[in-house]
Design a protein around this motif. Structure first.
Motif, PDB file in Angstrom:
ATOM      1  N   MET A   1       0.997  -1.135  -0.066  1.00 34.00           N
ATOM      2  CA  MET A   1      -0.071   0.017   0.037  1.00 34.00           C
ATOM      3  C   MET A   1       0.819   1.189  -0.047  1.00 34.00           C
ATOM      4  O   MET A   1       1.886   1.169   0.423  1.00 34.00           O
ATOM      5  CB  MET A   1      -0.760  -0.151   1.258  1.00 34.00           C
ATOM      6  N   LEU A   2       0.485   2.401  -0.535  1.00 37.04           N
ATOM      7  CA  LEU A   2       0.810   3.407  -0.592  1.00 37.04           C
ATOM      8  C   LEU A   2       0.962   4.222   0.941  1.00 37.04           C
ATOM      9  O   LEU A   2       0.214   3.602   1.796  1.00 37.04           O
ATOM     10  CB  LEU A   2       0.300   4.810  -1.379  1.00 37.04           C
ATOM     11  N   ARG A   3       1.952   5.055   1.423  1.00 38.32           N
ATOM     12  CA  ARG A   3       1.774   5.568   2.602  1.00 38.32           C
ATOM     13  C   ARG A   3       0.559   6.049   3.318  1.00 38.32           C
ATOM     14  O   ARG A   3       0.067   5.757   4.328  1.00 38.32           O
ATOM     15  CB  ARG A   3       3.041   6.749   2.780  1.00 38.32           C
ATOM     16  N   ARG A   4      -0.225   7.191   2.367  1.00 34.96           N
ATOM     17  CA  ARG A   4      -1.333   7.500   3.031  1.00 34.96           C
ATOM     18  C   ARG A   4      -2.447   6.523   3.163  1.00 34.96           C
ATOM     19  O   ARG A   4      -3.169   6.523   4.055  1.00 34.96           O
ATOM     20  CB  ARG A   4      -1.782   8.607   1.976  1.00 34.96           C
ATOM     21  N   ASP A   5      -2.382   5.425   2.403  1.00 37.00           N
ATOM     22  CA  ASP A   5      -3.148   4.357   2.180  1.00 37.00           C
ATOM     23  C   ASP A   5      -3.026   3.556   3.818  1.00 37.00           C
ATOM     24  O   ASP A   5      -4.029   3.173   4.282  1.00 37.00           O
ATOM     25  CB  ASP A   5      -3.220   3.435   1.065  1.00 37.00           C
ATOM     26  N   HIS A   6      -1.647   3.214   3.900  1.00 32.15           N
ATOM     27  CA  HIS A   6      -1.420   2.833   5.264  1.00 32.15           C
ATOM     28  C   HIS A   6      -1.966   3.522   6.454  1.00 32.15           C
ATOM     29  O   HIS A   6      -2.663   2.799   7.534  1.00 32.15           O
ATOM     30  CB  HIS A   6       0.035   2.495   5.395  1.00 32.15           C
TER      31      HIS A   6
END
Length: 171
Positions: A1-6
């Protein structure tokens, strides 16, 4: 996942459920929990920014999670906040392990994630990928449609939870 998604996923899966079930919640606890989540949900990806480190290395192991949890328990935090921080870090590892890419839970003890002597390996190939019964790999592709769909669902959950928390804190 992308950082913001985490971060969005950790808020939905860890922080919001813990805060919503905590009696006598305060603003300071809420702000600290959200801050810890936003930082610790992306901390495993620090290896992307460090020279000489490869992504999904030591910071993506249970050893690193244990170190982070130990460090949190040494800080002047309530048990709830230590739990929020620890589970936020762990949520990153769990979510990354569901992607198509490899994750070595007990590295560097294991040569690869499918080493059943040390790792969690049910249904994985020697490269650590979970195979579908049709021979295709299971798991989401980072930045793909499944990740986007999950992120949207987590975001909706976050908005609903934030609304409920806001009302509780103002009452």
């Amino acid at each position: 996942m992308l950082r913001r998604d985490h971060q969005i996923a950790a808020l939905a899966l860890v922080t919001n459920p813990l805060l919503l079930t905590t009696p006598h919640l305060t603003w300071s606890t809420t702000v600290t929990a959200v801050t810890l989540t936003l930082i610790l949900a992306v901390l495993p990806d620090v290896d992307r920014d460090l020279p000489g480190c490869h992504h999904r290395g030591f910071s993506h192991t249970l050893w690193a999670w244990g170190l982070v949890t130990g460090a949190l328990s040494l800080l002047p935090l309530t048990p709830l906040l230590v739990l929020v921080g620890s589970l936020s870090y762990l949520s990153h590892l769990v979510i990354d392990s569901l992607s198509i890419a490899n994750l070595r839970w007990l590295g560097p003890l294991t040569a690869n994630p499918a080493d059943s002597q040390y790792g969690i390996t049910v249904g994985v190939t020697p490269t650590g990928r979970i195979k579908h019964h049709h021979g295709r790999y299971r798991g989401y592709r980072v930045g793909g449609g499944v990740e986007l769909g999950l992120t949207i669902l987590f975001f909706i959950s976050d908005v609903i939870s934030a609304t409920v928390l806001w009302q509780r804190l103002w009452d």
